[in-house]
Design a protein around this motif. Structure first.
Motif, PDB file in Angstrom:
ATOM      1  N   THR A   2       0.737  -0.953   0.024  1.00  0.00           N
ATOM      2  CA  THR A   2       0.105   0.066   0.128  1.00  0.00           C
ATOM      3  C   THR A   2       0.992   1.198   0.063  1.00  0.00           C
ATOM      4  O   THR A   2       1.932   1.280   0.430  1.00  0.00           O
ATOM      5  CB  THR A   2      -0.849  -0.020   1.253  1.00  0.00           C
ATOM      6  OG1 THR A   2      -0.152   0.060   2.212  1.00  0.00           O
ATOM      7  CG2 THR A   2      -1.788  -1.233   1.247  1.00  0.00           C
ATOM      8  N   ASP A   4      -0.542   4.335   0.849  1.00  0.00           N
ATOM      9  CA  ASP A   4      -1.516   5.708   1.270  1.00  0.00           C
ATOM     10  C   ASP A   4      -1.104   6.636   1.797  1.00  0.00           C
ATOM     11  O   ASP A   4      -1.637   7.224   2.978  1.00  0.00           O
ATOM     12  CB  ASP A   4      -2.983   4.786   2.057  1.00  0.00           C
ATOM     13  CG  ASP A   4      -2.370   4.085   3.123  1.00  0.00           C
ATOM     14  OD1 ASP A   4      -3.129   3.679   3.940  1.00  0.00           O
ATOM     15  OD2 ASP A   4      -0.854   3.678   3.198  1.00  0.00           O
ATOM     16  N   THR A   5       0.217   6.901   1.854  1.00  0.00           N
ATOM     17  CA  THR A   5       0.918   7.804   2.490  1.00  0.00           C
ATOM     18  C   THR A   5       0.878   9.397   1.951  1.00  0.00           C
ATOM     19  O   THR A   5       2.191   9.589   1.587  1.00  0.00           O
ATOM     20  CB  THR A   5       2.290   7.593   3.418  1.00  0.00           C
ATOM     21  OG1 THR A   5       3.059   7.160   1.979  1.00  0.00           O
ATOM     22  CG2 THR A   5       2.355   6.328   4.125  1.00  0.00           C
ATOM     23  N   HIS A   7       1.587  12.596   1.336  1.00  0.00           N
ATOM     24  CA  HIS A   7       2.118  13.365   2.052  1.00  0.00           C
ATOM     25  C   HIS A   7       1.856  14.871   2.036  1.00  0.00           C
ATOM     26  O   HIS A   7       1.545  15.242   1.131  1.00  0.00           O
ATOM     27  CB  HIS A   7       3.605  13.153   2.635  1.00  0.00           C
ATOM     28  CG  HIS A   7       4.631  13.483   1.523  1.00  0.00           C
ATOM     29  ND1 HIS A   7       4.860  14.762   1.430  1.00  0.00           N
ATOM     30  CD2 HIS A   7       5.059  12.499   0.555  1.00  0.00           C
ATOM     31  CE1 HIS A   7       5.767  14.598   0.219  1.00  0.00           C
ATOM     32  NE2 HIS A   7       5.886  13.460  -0.116  1.00  0.00           N
TER      33      HIS A   7
ATOM     34  N   LEU B   9       0.731  12.416 -15.101  1.00  0.00           N
ATOM     35  CA  LEU B   9       1.876  12.688 -13.995  1.00  0.00           C
ATOM     36  C   LEU B   9       1.830  12.015 -12.990  1.00  0.00           C
ATOM     37  O   LEU B   9       2.771  11.421 -12.579  1.00  0.00           O
ATOM     38  CB  LEU B   9       1.844  14.382 -13.765  1.00  0.00           C
ATOM     39  CG  LEU B   9       2.881  14.572 -12.631  1.00  0.00           C
ATOM     40  CD1 LEU B   9       4.289  14.464 -12.952  1.00  0.00           C
ATOM     41  CD2 LEU B   9       2.885  15.989 -12.563  1.00  0.00           C
ATOM     42  N   GLN B  10       0.518  11.934 -12.086  1.00  0.00           N
ATOM     43  CA  GLN B  10       0.326  11.154 -11.040  1.00  0.00           C
ATOM     44  C   GLN B  10       0.281   9.654 -11.233  1.00  0.00           C
ATOM     45  O   GLN B  10       1.105   9.088 -10.396  1.00  0.00           O
ATOM     46  CB  GLN B  10      -0.969  11.707 -10.593  1.00  0.00           C
ATOM     47  CG  GLN B  10      -1.218  13.032 -10.024  1.00  0.00           C
ATOM     48  CD  GLN B  10      -0.138  13.365  -8.682  1.00  0.00           C
ATOM     49  OE1 GLN B  10       1.131  13.552  -8.879  1.00  0.00           O
ATOM     50  NE2 GLN B  10      -0.785  13.216  -7.551  1.00  0.00           N
ATOM     51  N   ARG B  13       4.167   8.656 -11.366  1.00  0.00           N
ATOM     52  CA  ARG B  13       4.701   8.867  -9.919  1.00  0.00           C
ATOM     53  C   ARG B  13       4.362   7.921  -9.090  1.00  0.00           C
ATOM     54  O   ARG B  13       5.012   7.327  -8.433  1.00  0.00           O
ATOM     55  CB  ARG B  13       4.107  10.203  -9.422  1.00  0.00           C
ATOM     56  CG  ARG B  13       4.880  11.468 -10.121  1.00  0.00           C
ATOM     57  CD  ARG B  13       4.461  12.981  -9.314  1.00  0.00           C
ATOM     58  NE  ARG B  13       4.762  12.857  -7.984  1.00  0.00           N
ATOM     59  CZ  ARG B  13       4.100  13.850  -7.056  1.00  0.00           C
ATOM     60  NH1 ARG B  13       3.047  14.400  -7.331  1.00  0.00           N
ATOM     61  NH2 ARG B  13       4.590  14.084  -5.938  1.00  0.00           N
ATOM     62  N   GLN B  16       6.231   4.643  -9.832  1.00  0.00           N
ATOM     63  CA  GLN B  16       7.540   5.155  -9.177  1.00  0.00           C
ATOM     64  C   GLN B  16       8.446   5.064 -10.722  1.00  0.00           C
ATOM     65  O   GLN B  16       9.639   4.806 -10.535  1.00  0.00           O
ATOM     66  CB  GLN B  16       8.233   4.089  -8.467  1.00  0.00           C
ATOM     67  CG  GLN B  16       7.067   3.820  -7.275  1.00  0.00           C
ATOM     68  CD  GLN B  16       7.868   3.339  -6.037  1.00  0.00           C
ATOM     69  OE1 GLN B  16       9.017   2.858  -5.921  1.00  0.00           O
ATOM     70  NE2 GLN B  16       6.991   3.447  -4.929  1.00  0.00           N
ATOM     71  N   HIS B  70      10.401  14.829 -11.158  1.00  0.00           N
ATOM     72  CA  HIS B  70       9.926  14.019  -9.957  1.00  0.00           C
ATOM     73  C   HIS B  70      10.193  12.926 -10.074  1.00  0.00           C
ATOM     74  O   HIS B  70      10.126  12.029 -10.857  1.00  0.00           O
ATOM     75  CB  HIS B  70       8.215  14.145 -10.499  1.00  0.00           C
ATOM     76  CG  HIS B  70       7.418  15.503 -10.492  1.00  0.00           C
ATOM     77  ND1 HIS B  70       7.462  16.283 -11.431  1.00  0.00           N
ATOM     78  CD2 HIS B  70       6.756  16.021  -9.429  1.00  0.00           C
ATOM     79  CE1 HIS B  70       6.795  17.300 -11.140  1.00  0.00           C
ATOM     80  NE2 HIS B  70       6.415  17.295  -9.962  1.00  0.00           N
ATOM     81  N   ALA B  93       6.997  10.214   6.048  1.00  0.00           N
ATOM     82  CA  ALA B  93       6.185  10.681   4.803  1.00  0.00           C
ATOM     83  C   ALA B  93       6.446  12.125   4.844  1.00  0.00           C
ATOM     84  O   ALA B  93       6.905  12.676   3.704  1.00  0.00           O
ATOM     85  CB  ALA B  93       4.778  10.325   4.963  1.00  0.00           C
ATOM     86  N   PRO B  94       6.247  12.895   5.808  1.00  0.00           N
ATOM     87  CA  PRO B  94       6.540  14.280   5.796  1.00  0.00           C
ATOM     88  C   PRO B  94       8.202  14.532   5.379  1.00  0.00           C
ATOM     89  O   PRO B  94       8.367  15.759   4.696  1.00  0.00           O
ATOM     90  CB  PRO B  94       6.414  14.810   7.238  1.00  0.00           C
ATOM     91  CG  PRO B  94       5.591  13.830   7.754  1.00  0.00           C
ATOM     92  CD  PRO B  94       5.780  12.507   7.168  1.00  0.00           C
ATOM     93  N   GLY B  96       9.648  13.028   3.149  1.00  0.00           N
ATOM     94  CA  GLY B  96       9.694  12.440   1.545  1.00  0.00           C
ATOM     95  C   GLY B  96      10.118  11.248   1.464  1.00  0.00           C
ATOM     96  O   GLY B  96      10.284  10.963   0.179  1.00  0.00           O
ATOM     97  N   GLU B  98       9.156   6.904   1.508  1.00  0.00           N
ATOM     98  CA  GLU B  98       8.118   6.056   1.662  1.00  0.00           C
ATOM     99  C   GLU B  98       8.592   5.060   2.536  1.00  0.00           C
ATOM    100  O   GLU B  98       9.912   4.504   2.347  1.00  0.00           O
ATOM    101  CB  GLU B  98       7.929   5.235   0.076  1.00  0.00           C
ATOM    102  CG  GLU B  98       6.777   4.205   0.475  1.00  0.00           C
ATOM    103  CD  GLU B  98       6.507   3.250  -0.690  1.00  0.00           C
ATOM    104  OE1 GLU B  98       5.787   2.338  -0.615  1.00  0.00           O
ATOM    105  OE2 GLU B  98       7.280   3.448  -1.660  1.00  0.00           O
ATOM    106  N   GLY B 116      -0.587   3.003   7.748  1.00  0.00           N
ATOM    107  CA  GLY B 116       0.051   3.672   6.631  1.00  0.00           C
ATOM    108  C   GLY B 116       1.489   3.476   6.032  1.00  0.00           C
ATOM    109  O   GLY B 116       2.002   3.944   5.364  1.00  0.00           O
ATOM    110  N   VAL B 117       1.806   2.264   6.649  1.00  0.00           N
ATOM    111  CA  VAL B 117       3.032   1.765   6.190  1.00  0.00           C
ATOM    112  C   VAL B 117       3.062   0.519   5.457  1.00  0.00           C
ATOM    113  O   VAL B 117       1.892  -0.116   5.576  1.00  0.00           O
ATOM    114  CB  VAL B 117       4.109   1.425   7.508  1.00  0.00           C
ATOM    115  CG1 VAL B 117       5.287   0.578   7.103  1.00  0.00           C
ATOM    116  CG2 VAL B 117       4.358   2.567   8.302  1.00  0.00           C
ATOM    117  N   SER B 118       3.957   0.518   4.291  1.00  0.00           N
ATOM    118  CA  SER B 118       3.776  -0.900   3.500  1.00  0.00           C
ATOM    119  C   SER B 118       4.372  -2.097   4.349  1.00  0.00           C
ATOM    120  O   SER B 118       5.700  -1.790   4.737  1.00  0.00           O
ATOM    121  CB  SER B 118       4.493  -0.640   2.138  1.00  0.00           C
ATOM    122  OG  SER B 118       4.110   0.454   1.544  1.00  0.00           O
ATOM    123  N   LEU B 131      12.234  -5.948  -3.031  1.00  0.00           N
ATOM    124  CA  LEU B 131      12.243  -4.605  -3.226  1.00  0.00           C
ATOM    125  C   LEU B 131      13.364  -4.051  -3.921  1.00  0.00           C
ATOM    126  O   LEU B 131      13.255  -2.818  -4.199  1.00  0.00           O
ATOM    127  CB  LEU B 131      12.211  -4.349  -1.642  1.00  0.00           C
ATOM    128  CG  LEU B 131      11.223  -4.490  -0.624  1.00  0.00           C
ATOM    129  CD1 LEU B 131      11.193  -4.569   0.966  1.00  0.00           C
ATOM    130  CD2 LEU B 131       9.935  -3.655  -0.919  1.00  0.00           C
TER     131      LEU B 131
END
Lengths: 110, 244
Positions: A2, A4-5, A7, B9-10, B13, B16, B70, B93-94, B96, B98, B116-118, B131
């Motif tokens: 997921t 869903d972060t 920010h 664009l989204q 992103r 990735q 981006h 997240a704040p 930048g 993941e 909210g974490v993978s 990964l």
């Protein structure tokens, strides 16, 4: 996995959300800076016709003037390139007292 | 901006993919690169901004363009869904990043503990293979358990990860170094590991340790001296036993 972060810095995601919710949206982007301008090129501010604001193009100095230009851009459908600086009378009026110069591109999301 | 351009664009992103938004300032015309083929001068400028991660205004053939890169998100791969990982999660997240947490112990790796974490509940060797840490990835091991930490560190050392950190005292790390050497890693490789993990801010609580780790990752990402790997303690110092 997921992701869903969403920010707080992802102004494009916020603009897309607002647009999907039926709001009229404009995006302002810092495209050029000189001197001690507070936010780097690429910084964004999303604005709605209803007056919602997220993001920042200057840390506060010129946000009001940019929001006004954004509303104009939404009304006319035309993008605008705005120029602010301490040596600029208009910028002085809107209070870019922090110094430096900044160019902001304002475009409606159409 | 057209809503269609924003959606493309989204989507890039979200997938990735590196993407550059080019805006002609005279009329707002926009392109996405490399998804669209562009004249060489524009494509070159776009490529440059991806490398520097700096947006730029340029004039090409008398036209002013704003070129806005981006890059895919920076990632922090954390091994161990432990209390420090929980404290790191809301900071990621704040800043930048993941954050992805790897822990095969399903009692630890829950969405309730890490909203909210993978989450990845594979064994670390399989998780790391999937990964694929790259130069925009940090890898942090927090379990203290060699069964879980060692395979992740082994994979991290074979990757281009820009930061590798491992929780544990100097004594624990000395033992870890010996095991990693057995796996074929030399001193230079092992010197990439930040251990004990995090800046020395005399952190005690989990949020304080999380802060010290996040600060060290930011320093490494920004090229600050604080983020450079520390020299390893000499063998002599290890042999007399430094407990931390």
């Amino acid at each position: 996995m997921t992701t869903d972060t969403t920010h707080s810095e992802d102004i494009l995601a916020i603009a897309a959300d607002w647009r999907a919710a039926g709001e009229q949206v404009a995006i302002a982007t810092v495209v050029e800076t000189w001197g001690s301008s507070p936010r780097p090129a690429g910084s964004r501010l999303a604005v709605t016709a209803s007056g919602r604001l997220m993001g920042s193009v200057s840390g506060g100095c010129i946000e009001g003037a940019v929001a006004d230009a954004a509303k104009q851009a939404m009304a006319t459908g035309q993008p605008q390139l705005l120029d602010f600086g301490v040596s600029d009378e208009r910028a002085w009026e809107v209070g870019l007292s922090c110094g430096g110069k900044v160019k902001v591109f304002v475009e409606p999301l159409a | 901006m057209k809503t269609e351009t924003l959606a493309r664009l989204q989507a890039e992103r979200a997938a990735q993919n590196p993407v550059v938004l080019l805006t002609r300032l005279s009329d707002g015309a926009q392109h996405l690169w490399p998804q669209e083929s562009l004249p060489d001068a524009l494509a070159d400028a776009a490529r440059t901004t991806l490398g520097t991660e700096k947006a730029a205004s340029v004039t090409i053939d008398g036209e002013a363009w704003f070129i806005h890169p981006h890059n895919p998100p920076l990632r922090i791969i954390v091994v161990g869904a432990v209390h420090i990982a929980q404290a790191m999660a809301p900071m990621a997240a704040p800043l930048g990043f993941e954050m992805i947490v790897v822990d095969p112990r399903r009692a630890f790796a829950t969405a309730e503990r890490l909203p909210g974490v993978s989450l990845n509940t594979d064994w670390p060797d399989e998780a790391m293979a999937a990964l694929k840490p790259d130069a925009r990835s940090a890898v942090v091991t927090l379990t203290h358990d060699p069964k879980l930490d060692d395979p992740a560190l082994d994979a991290a050392l074979r990757s281009a990860a820009f930061y590798i950190g491992a929780l544990g005292s100097r004594r624990t790390h000395a033992k870890r170094v010996a095991r990693l050497k057995d796996l074929g890693h030399d001193d230079d490789a092992i010197a990439r590991i930040h251990a004990p993990v995090g800046l020395d801010i005399a952190a005690v609580t989990a949020p304080e340790i999380a802060l010290s780790v996040m600060a060290e990752i930011v320093a490494a990402r920004r090229g600050a001296a604080l983020g450079a790997p520390r020299p390893q303690p000499s063998e002599a110092r290890i042999s007399i036993g430094i407990s931390a």
